[in-house]
Motif scaffolding. Structure first.
Motif, mmCIF file in Angstrom:
data_model
loop_
_atom_site.group_PDB
_atom_site.id
_atom_site.type_symbol
_atom_site.label_atom_id
_atom_site.label_comp_id
_atom_site.label_asym_id
_atom_site.label_seq_id
_atom_site.Cartn_x
_atom_site.Cartn_y
_atom_site.Cartn_z
ATOM 1 N N ASN B 244 1.061 -1.239 -0.067
ATOM 2 C CA ASN B 244 0.141 0.088 -0.191
ATOM 3 C C ASN B 244 0.875 1.158 0.129
ATOM 4 O OD1 ASN B 244 -2.092 1.724 0.534
ATOM 5 N ND2 ASN B 244 -2.266 1.562 2.401
ATOM 6 N N PRO B 245 1.541 1.346 -1.020
ATOM 7 C CA PRO B 245 2.394 2.667 -1.067
ATOM 8 C C PRO B 245 1.348 3.860 -1.525
ATOM 9 C CG PRO B 245 2.703 1.352 -3.037
ATOM 10 C CD PRO B 245 1.781 0.707 -2.393
ATOM 11 N N LEU B 246 1.720 4.996 -0.599
ATOM 12 C CA LEU B 246 0.722 6.149 -0.741
ATOM 13 C C LEU B 246 1.447 7.145 -1.654
ATOM 14 C CD1 LEU B 246 -0.965 6.098 2.883
ATOM 15 C CD2 LEU B 246 -1.569 5.427 0.777
ATOM 16 N N HIS B 247 2.620 7.586 -1.130
ATOM 17 C CA HIS B 247 3.501 8.782 -1.740
ATOM 18 C C HIS B 247 3.660 8.451 -3.083
ATOM 19 C CE1 HIS B 247 6.129 12.170 -2.188
ATOM 20 N NE2 HIS B 247 5.735 12.432 -1.218
ATOM 21 N N PRO B 248 3.392 9.371 -4.100
ATOM 22 C CA PRO B 248 3.569 9.226 -5.482
ATOM 23 C C PRO B 248 4.965 8.955 -5.811
ATOM 24 C CG PRO B 248 2.760 11.696 -5.151
ATOM 25 C CD PRO B 248 2.637 10.710 -3.719
ATOM 26 N N TYR B 249 5.909 9.526 -5.141
ATOM 27 C CA TYR B 249 7.370 9.193 -5.232
ATOM 28 C C TYR B 249 7.464 7.563 -5.196
ATOM 29 C CZ TYR B 249 12.580 8.796 -5.559
ATOM 30 O OH TYR B 249 13.797 8.537 -5.696
ATOM 31 N N HIS B 279 1.502 16.689 -6.506
ATOM 32 C CA HIS B 279 1.233 17.198 -5.338
ATOM 33 C C HIS B 279 0.097 18.220 -5.341
ATOM 34 C CE1 HIS B 279 3.938 14.582 -3.202
ATOM 35 N NE2 HIS B 279 4.792 15.020 -3.931
ATOM 36 N N PHE B 280 -0.526 18.623 -4.432
ATOM 37 C CA PHE B 280 -1.715 19.466 -4.257
ATOM 38 C C PHE B 280 -1.160 20.725 -3.821
ATOM 39 C CE2 PHE B 280 -4.946 22.019 -2.140
ATOM 40 C CZ PHE B 280 -5.701 22.094 -3.224
ATOM 41 N N ASP B 283 3.016 25.032 -2.335
ATOM 42 C CA ASP B 283 3.389 26.465 -1.916
ATOM 43 C C ASP B 283 2.426 27.210 -0.822
ATOM 44 O OD1 ASP B 283 5.291 26.450 -3.546
ATOM 45 O OD2 ASP B 283 4.272 27.391 -5.301
ATOM 46 N N GLN B 284 1.146 26.762 -0.945
ATOM 47 C CA GLN B 284 0.144 27.309 -0.243
ATOM 48 C C GLN B 284 0.038 26.295 1.038
ATOM 49 O OE1 GLN B 284 -3.385 28.445 -2.363
ATOM 50 N NE2 GLN B 284 -4.022 29.835 -0.765
ATOM 51 N N TYR B 285 -0.202 25.236 0.676
ATOM 52 C CA TYR B 285 -0.351 24.041 1.750
ATOM 53 C C TYR B 285 0.879 23.097 1.952
ATOM 54 C CZ TYR B 285 -5.152 25.517 0.620
ATOM 55 O OH TYR B 285 -6.163 26.515 0.311
ATOM 56 N N PRO B 286 2.015 23.701 2.771
ATOM 57 C CA PRO B 286 3.188 22.750 2.733
ATOM 58 C C PRO B 286 2.937 21.430 3.398
ATOM 59 C CG PRO B 286 3.078 24.846 4.443
ATOM 60 C CD PRO B 286 1.898 24.797 3.559
ATOM 61 N N PRO B 287 3.654 20.487 3.012
ATOM 62 C CA PRO B 287 3.524 18.919 3.668
ATOM 63 C C PRO B 287 4.090 18.872 4.898
ATOM 64 C CG PRO B 287 5.301 19.350 2.122
ATOM 65 C CD PRO B 287 4.650 20.518 2.055
ATOM 66 N N PHE B 297 4.547 6.149 8.079
ATOM 67 C CA PHE B 297 4.571 7.704 8.155
ATOM 68 C C PHE B 297 4.764 7.970 6.601
ATOM 69 C CE2 PHE B 297 6.332 6.220 12.036
ATOM 70 C CZ PHE B 297 6.025 7.240 12.947
ATOM 71 N N ILE B 298 4.245 9.413 6.440
ATOM 72 C CA ILE B 298 3.880 10.027 5.161
ATOM 73 C C ILE B 298 4.356 11.661 5.236
ATOM 74 C CG2 ILE B 298 1.686 10.005 5.016
ATOM 75 C CD1 ILE B 298 2.015 9.314 1.872
ATOM 76 N N LEU B 299 5.095 11.927 4.171
ATOM 77 C CA LEU B 299 5.090 13.284 3.948
ATOM 78 C C LEU B 299 3.795 13.828 2.974
ATOM 79 C CD1 LEU B 299 7.118 15.944 4.702
ATOM 80 C CD2 LEU B 299 7.993 15.373 2.433
ATOM 81 N N ALA B 300 3.010 14.570 3.647
ATOM 82 C CA ALA B 300 2.020 14.979 2.605
ATOM 83 C C ALA B 300 1.100 16.334 3.674
ATOM 84 C CB ALA B 300 0.867 13.821 2.845
ATOM 85 N N ASN B 301 0.490 16.970 2.875
ATOM 86 C CA ASN B 301 -0.537 17.975 3.388
ATOM 87 C C ASN B 301 -1.946 17.502 3.602
ATOM 88 O OD1 ASN B 301 -1.961 18.378 0.997
ATOM 89 N ND2 ASN B 301 -0.726 19.868 0.339
ATOM 90 N N GLU B 302 -2.823 18.347 4.162
ATOM 91 C CA GLU B 302 -4.067 17.874 4.803
ATOM 92 C C GLU B 302 -4.812 17.392 3.434
ATOM 93 O OE1 GLU B 302 -4.814 17.695 7.869
ATOM 94 O OE2 GLU B 302 -2.922 18.609 8.363
ATOM 95 N N ARG B 303 -4.758 18.326 2.663
ATOM 96 C CA ARG B 303 -5.690 17.732 1.399
ATOM 97 C C ARG B 303 -5.362 16.257 0.858
ATOM 98 N NH1 ARG B 303 -8.626 21.108 -2.464
ATOM 99 N NH2 ARG B 303 -8.591 19.603 -4.004
#
Lengths: 359, 311
Positions: B244-249, B279-280, B283-287, B297-303
């Protein structure tokens, strides 16, 4: 892009034919036999992968097609027939210059060391165009830019003027490929073309080579020890061990129905097939000393399935199918039936299962 | 289960920089993870991603610009006293990538394996030192006689064993293995992987295994962290990461793994990672570095997190 079927490949013209090639080197007063009577037919338009570990002779074998053996090496016997000529008889550089680049070109392993750091990338591509395609000046430059574009370098006009240090590893490998393609060769030999690259870049470079193969009608030999790369690009696979091709077949045949115990061992030791927490299969011992004469099957001392005859007489090729042959006594009708190891059976099942769905 | 495990190493908001002022380059930016005692922690990334820099920061070759590295509850980044320094030199050891380049050509194996002992002067008598070297050599499957030979007399696989012997002689707790098998042939690779696994079992070693080859890392690691451009983008137990990989990278990296199966390879589709598209609006919504589910664990913003939850 349509994948060629194995029948199409076997029926297409033989472009390079190597027979019973023996290559020896003089080292510190002793004689080393690097290639021990290897034979191979290369068909036009195919991708052939030569797989083997370091020291198996895969690089030496290919270098001999281009007259690139080191000064202490020589072709002892056998023939390399290309376009009706026996390359193994070539002695002078003048003769080889007609083959190198124009007919057979090579992509070297490490893009960090195979480019000239003092010349712009464009000039290096242009150089091989001027040498091999009878174009000069502006015309050659135009073609160089076109080829840079073909190998996926964006803004080729601007990049033409840059030096190798301004390129990343993957981009440099593209340049090295551009130089080889610019010679307009028939056969392209890629010696470990992606070993020095990251996985994501590796996949891109392999795709690029496939595209170029179509566009320029190339026959490609991949020299590699990475079986993942082989599975991706190869129509046929030749497995080398101790200076000889011990198994040759279509990609599917070698992966899903290997016959030689060395091929079994090589595939079994892949971590992808290993079971976590258990020891990975590993081949015992070391490859044979090529300074000594090898008796019988070179792999016999490391082979848990070895028969008595393996230590006495060298096995001939046994034909498994019209496209698949292997040098092992196990295929002789008189030898006892030896079951392949469990992991190889797993591969066989995988091969059989998926085959049904496709057919 | 892992929650009960003892944290051997904690890395908190680690930042490593190279160069000065306007030429500053941030190699590692705000990286946090723990390594549990006895596990194999895989760190995967492309060249230039900073995976080696993290290893070098832990072994204190590269200083941390900010953040903390904690070993068994003690801070080991920044200034530390001489005694702790000596202790760490012994307890944290490193295996290097290229056994052809990492052994001193002019020294005999005996000296190469003993160098760490000489530095710490903790071996007692000369006789005892020789015994320790012999033990280390036999543990990695080499003969004691090899001590009097030079590195050029050995094959690549044997040389890597010497590299492992010089680590073992220090009796370390944490071993940082930086691409220890990348330079080796397939069959030798298997031998070295097995050796590392056996030593871990016998000695209860903890490994930080740095590599770019995901198929090897999958085979030996309990947990894997994926690093991209100086940031860890995802961290999970090995099979969870693969299932179940989540991050696009991570997805792009997994899609590129070569498989020894021509049918799979021919139909393989590689997912291309493009930070701008994947990524969404960073600039406006930093991860942020968040624990999406226990131990994942994952690096992501709220959206993005909301998107992951929907799946």
């Amino acid at each position: 892009m349509a994948q060629k079927t194995i029948e199409e490949i076997i029926n297409s013209e033989v472009i390079l034919s190597v027979e019973d090639l023996v290559i020896k080197f003089n080292l510190r007063g002793k004689e080393l036999t690097a290639i021990r009577g290897a034979s191979l037919d290369l068909h036009k338009g195919e991708s052939l992968a030569i797989v083997g570990e370091s020291g198996s002779g895969k690089s030496v074998f290919n270098k001999s097609f281009m007259g690139l053996l080191d000064a202490n090496g020589r072709i002892e016997s056998g023939s390399i027939i290309y376009k009706g000529q026996d390359l193994s008889k070539y002695k002078t550089e003048d003769e080889w210059i007609k083959i190198r680049g124009k007919e057979i070109a090579m992509v070297f392993q490490d893009p960090m060391t195979s480019l000239n750091p003092l010349k712009t990338v464009g000039k290096q591509v242009q150089e091989s165009i001027e040498l091999h395609q009878n174009l000069k000046g502006e015309e050659a430059k135009k073609l160089a830019i076109e080829i840079l574009n073909d190998v996926g370098i964006t803004e080729p006009e601007r990049r033409y003027k840059q030096y190798p240090h301004e390129f990343s590893g993957g981009m440099r490998q593209r340049v090295v490929i551009a130089i080889a393609v610019a010679c307009n060769p028939n056969i392209l030999i890629c010696d470990e073309p992606t070993t020095a690259l990251d996985v994501t870049i590796q996949a891109q470079i392999l795709q690029l080579l496939k595209n170029l193969q179509d566009k320029y009608d190339l026959t490609i030999i991949y020299i590699t020890h990475d079986l993942g790369v082989v599975a991706n690009v190869a129509d046929r696979i030749a497995v080398m061990y101790a200076g000889d091709i011990i198994e040759l077949g279509s990609s599917e045949e070698v992966f899903f129905d290997p016959k030689h115990p060395y091929t079994w061992a090589l595939l079994s030791s892949l971590p992808q097939l290993g079971i976590k927490g258990e020891a990975l299969y590993s081949i015992k011992g070391t490859p044979p000393n090529l300074f000594k004469e090898i008796k019988g099957d070179a792999f016999a001392p490391r082979n848990p399935h070895a028969l008595k005859i393996d230590f006495v007489e060298r096995p001939p090729y046994f034909e498994v199918s019209p496209t698949h042959k292997a040098r092992t006594w196990l295929l002789d009708s008189r030898s006892p039936k030896v079951e392949p190891p469990l992991l190889i059976k797993k591969m066989q099942e995988m091969g059989a299962k998926r085959g049904d769905i496709i057919d | 289960m892992i929650n009960d495990k003892e944290k051997l190493l904690e890395v908190k908001n680690l930042k490593v920089e190279f160069g000065k002022r306007n030429k500053k380059f941030v190699a590692i930016n705000d990286v946090s993870f723990n390594i549990y005692k006895g596990e194999t922690f895989g760190l995967v990334g492309e060249s230039g991603s900073g995976k080696t820099t993290i290893g070098r920061a832990i072994i204190r070759i590269n200083p941390a610009a900010s953040g903390e590295i904690i070993y068994k509850g003690k801070k080991i980044s920044g200034k530390i006293d001489a005694e702790l320094d000596k202790e760490l030199t012994r307890k944290i050891q490193m295996i290097f990538q290229d056994p052809m380049a990492s052994l001193n050509e002019r020294a005999k194996v005996d000296y190469i394996v003993s160098e760490g002992l000489y530095n710490l002067k903790n071996y007692g008598s000369e006789e005892n030192r020789k015994k320790l070297v012999e033990e280390a050599l036999s543990e990695v499957g080499l003969l004691p006689e090899f001590a009097s030979r030079f590195p050029h007399e050995f094959s690549g696989g044997q040389r890597q064993r010497i590299g492992i012997a010089r680590v073992l002689v220090m009796e370390p707790e944490l071993v940082i293995a930086d691409e220890p098998i990348s330079a080796l042939d397939v069959s030798i690779r298997a031998q070295v992987i097995n050796l590392l696994a056996d030593l871990q079992k016998q000695k209860g070693l903890t490994y930080l295994f740095i590599a770019h080859d995901l198929s090897v890392v999958r085979f030996i690691s309990d947990r894997i962290a994926v690093i991209h451009k100086g940031k860890i983008v995802e961290l999970a137990e090995t099979e969870k990461l693969f299932d179940n990989p989540l991050h696009p990278y991570t997805k792009s990296l997994l899609s590129a793994i070569p498989t020894p199966n021509p049918r799979v390879e021919r139909n393989k589709k590689i997912e291309i990672y493009d930070p701008k598209k994947s990524h969404f609006d960073y600039d406006q919504y930093p991860p942020h570095w968040v624990e999406f589910e226990p131990e994942h664990f994952i690096l992501a913003n709220e959206r993005e997190l909301e998107g992951y939850k929907l799946k």
